[in-house]
Design a protein around this motif. Structure first.
Motif, PDB file in Angstrom:
ATOM      1  N   ILE A 103      38.141  49.677  45.701  1.00  0.00           N
ATOM      2  CA  ILE A 103      38.823  48.475  45.735  1.00  0.00           C
ATOM      3  C   ILE A 103      39.846  48.320  46.724  1.00  0.00           C
ATOM      4  N   ARG A 104      40.115  47.251  47.313  1.00  0.00           N
ATOM      5  CA  ARG A 104      41.089  46.928  48.331  1.00  0.00           C
ATOM      6  C   ARG A 104      42.088  45.638  47.893  1.00  0.00           C
ATOM      7  N   ALA A 105      43.003  45.413  48.577  1.00  0.00           N
ATOM      8  CA  ALA A 105      43.946  44.491  47.859  1.00  0.00           C
ATOM      9  C   ALA A 105      43.514  42.999  48.115  1.00  0.00           C
ATOM     10  N   GLY A 106      42.329  42.742  49.062  1.00  0.00           N
ATOM     11  CA  GLY A 106      41.862  41.562  49.152  1.00  0.00           C
ATOM     12  C   GLY A 106      40.824  41.355  48.015  1.00  0.00           C
ATOM     13  N   ASP A 166      41.771  38.433  45.385  1.00  0.00           N
ATOM     14  CA  ASP A 166      40.361  37.323  45.537  1.00  0.00           C
ATOM     15  C   ASP A 166      40.323  37.090  43.801  1.00  0.00           C
ATOM     16  N   ALA A 167      40.056  38.151  42.982  1.00  0.00           N
ATOM     17  CA  ALA A 167      39.879  38.158  41.550  1.00  0.00           C
ATOM     18  C   ALA A 167      41.045  37.452  40.838  1.00  0.00           C
ATOM     19  N   CYS A 168      42.163  37.706  41.436  1.00  0.00           N
ATOM     20  CA  CYS A 168      43.421  37.153  40.756  1.00  0.00           C
ATOM     21  C   CYS A 168      43.506  35.676  41.115  1.00  0.00           C
ATOM     22  N   ASN A 169      43.273  35.389  42.242  1.00  0.00           N
ATOM     23  CA  ASN A 169      43.213  33.951  42.599  1.00  0.00           C
ATOM     24  C   ASN A 169      42.236  33.051  41.983  1.00  0.00           C
ATOM     25  N   VAL A 189      52.072  36.792  42.817  1.00  0.00           N
ATOM     26  CA  VAL A 189      52.647  37.521  44.160  1.00  0.00           C
ATOM     27  C   VAL A 189      51.689  38.294  45.145  1.00  0.00           C
ATOM     28  N   ILE A 190      50.844  38.896  44.332  1.00  0.00           N
ATOM     29  CA  ILE A 190      49.643  39.524  45.317  1.00  0.00           C
ATOM     30  C   ILE A 190      48.678  38.504  46.134  1.00  0.00           C
ATOM     31  N   VAL A 191      48.714  37.406  45.275  1.00  0.00           N
ATOM     32  CA  VAL A 191      47.786  36.332  46.086  1.00  0.00           C
ATOM     33  C   VAL A 191      48.454  35.637  47.148  1.00  0.00           C
ATOM     34  N   ASP A 192      49.625  35.541  46.895  1.00  0.00           N
ATOM     35  CA  ASP A 192      50.648  34.743  48.253  1.00  0.00           C
ATOM     36  C   ASP A 192      50.820  35.721  49.246  1.00  0.00           C
ATOM     37  N   PHE A 193      51.073  37.180  48.877  1.00  0.00           N
ATOM     38  CA  PHE A 193      51.109  38.167  49.807  1.00  0.00           C
ATOM     39  C   PHE A 193      50.108  38.227  50.788  1.00  0.00           C
ATOM     40  N   VAL A 194      48.897  38.564  50.120  1.00  0.00           N
ATOM     41  CA  VAL A 194      47.801  38.826  50.920  1.00  0.00           C
ATOM     42  C   VAL A 194      47.249  37.609  51.742  1.00  0.00           C
ATOM     43  N   ARG A 195      47.496  36.456  51.099  1.00  0.00           N
ATOM     44  CA  ARG A 195      47.169  35.161  51.867  1.00  0.00           C
ATOM     45  C   ARG A 195      48.056  35.055  53.252  1.00  0.00           C
ATOM     46  N   SER A 196      49.284  35.368  52.895  1.00  0.00           N
ATOM     47  CA  SER A 196      50.302  35.306  54.250  1.00  0.00           C
ATOM     48  C   SER A 196      50.219  36.518  55.087  1.00  0.00           C
ATOM     49  N   LYS A 197      49.451  37.610  54.527  1.00  0.00           N
ATOM     50  CA  LYS A 197      49.244  38.828  55.618  1.00  0.00           C
ATOM     51  C   LYS A 197      48.029  39.335  55.406  1.00  0.00           C
ATOM     52  N   GLU A 256      46.073  40.874  57.156  1.00  0.00           N
ATOM     53  CA  GLU A 256      45.613  42.464  57.355  1.00  0.00           C
ATOM     54  C   GLU A 256      45.908  43.162  56.267  1.00  0.00           C
ATOM     55  N   SER A 257      46.456  42.760  55.250  1.00  0.00           N
ATOM     56  CA  SER A 257      46.690  43.700  54.079  1.00  0.00           C
ATOM     57  C   SER A 257      45.376  43.641  53.117  1.00  0.00           C
ATOM     58  N   ARG A 258      44.471  42.791  53.503  1.00  0.00           N
ATOM     59  CA  ARG A 258      43.327  42.578  52.576  1.00  0.00           C
ATOM     60  C   ARG A 258      42.622  44.243  52.481  1.00  0.00           C
ATOM     61  N   SER A 259      42.592  44.755  53.346  1.00  0.00           N
ATOM     62  CA  SER A 259      41.887  46.120  53.623  1.00  0.00           C
ATOM     63  C   SER A 259      42.678  47.412  53.100  1.00  0.00           C
ATOM     64  N   LEU A 260      43.723  46.969  52.668  1.00  0.00           N
ATOM     65  CA  LEU A 260      44.552  48.152  52.239  1.00  0.00           C
ATOM     66  C   LEU A 260      44.284  48.214  50.673  1.00  0.00           C
ATOM     67  N   MET A 261      44.948  49.559  50.142  1.00  0.00           N
ATOM     68  CA  MET A 261      44.989  49.849  48.769  1.00  0.00           C
ATOM     69  C   MET A 261      45.778  48.919  47.964  1.00  0.00           C
ATOM     70  N   PRO A 262      45.273  48.293  46.899  1.00  0.00           N
ATOM     71  CA  PRO A 262      46.080  47.328  46.066  1.00  0.00           C
ATOM     72  C   PRO A 262      47.371  48.035  45.517  1.00  0.00           C
ATOM     73  N   ALA A 263      47.612  49.299  45.141  1.00  0.00           N
ATOM     74  CA  ALA A 263      48.578  49.725  44.682  1.00  0.00           C
ATOM     75  C   ALA A 263      49.749  49.855  45.603  1.00  0.00           C
ATOM     76  N   GLY A 264      49.285  50.147  46.971  1.00  0.00           N
ATOM     77  CA  GLY A 264      50.296  50.032  48.049  1.00  0.00           C
ATOM     78  C   GLY A 264      50.707  48.479  48.308  1.00  0.00           C
ATOM     79  N   VAL A 265      49.736  47.867  48.288  1.00  0.00           N
ATOM     80  CA  VAL A 265      50.227  46.364  48.556  1.00  0.00           C
ATOM     81  C   VAL A 265      51.188  45.821  47.404  1.00  0.00           C
ATOM     82  N   LEU A 266      50.661  46.040  46.309  1.00  0.00           N
ATOM     83  CA  LEU A 266      51.775  45.451  45.077  1.00  0.00           C
ATOM     84  C   LEU A 266      53.065  46.393  45.201  1.00  0.00           C
TER      85      LEU A 266
END
Length: 124
Positions: free
Chosen positions: A26-29, A33-36, A94-102, A104-114
């Motif tokens: 799983i990736r942050a994206g 997407d699931a949360c959005n 928070v994660i939806v907004d962060f990934v939408r604004s960045k 490039e974070s979509r391909s990162l691990m979600p725990a790190g992005v959180l």
């Protein structure tokens, strides 16, 4: 200690698709997407229930780990100071907004992005 716990989170992260396929971790994206979908939808369906369960389950797990680290005084201040009143839905936004604004974070691990997103949203 924190690195070991974060590593454990990453290892125990649920997988999409073929569980034996490392490229399908799983990736942050995926999480965003699931949360959005669950934030935006007022409908009920089996697929939406599954996505909501996935989103909320992942976030609850992250928050439980966060609060455990906080209680044991091993919390890295960079993780932020998430209020006890923050709900999984608040964190989902928070994660939806962060990934939408960045994007490039979509391909990162979600725990790190959180870790980064919540640290920015709720600085100590």
């Amino acid at each position: 200690m924190i690195k070991k716990i974060l590593l454990a989170i990453l290892i125990l992260t649920p997988l999409f698709g073929n569980a034996g396929s490392p490229e399908r971790l799983i990736r942050a994206g995926d999480l965003a997407d699931a949360c959005n979908v669950t934030i935006l939808s007022n409908e009920k369906s089996e697929k939406l229930d599954l996505m909501e369960g996935y989103c909320v389950g992942y976030i609850r797990s992250y928050l439980e780990t966060y609060h455990l680290l906080n209680e044991t005084q091993t919390l890295d201040p960079a993780m932020g100071c998430i209020p006890l009143t923050a709900s999984p839905n608040d964190v989902a936004k928070v994660i939806v907004d962060f990934v939408r604004s960045k994007p490039e974070s979509r391909s990162l691990m979600p725990a790190g992005v959180l870790y980064i997103a919540l640290g920015q949203k709720y600085p100590c």
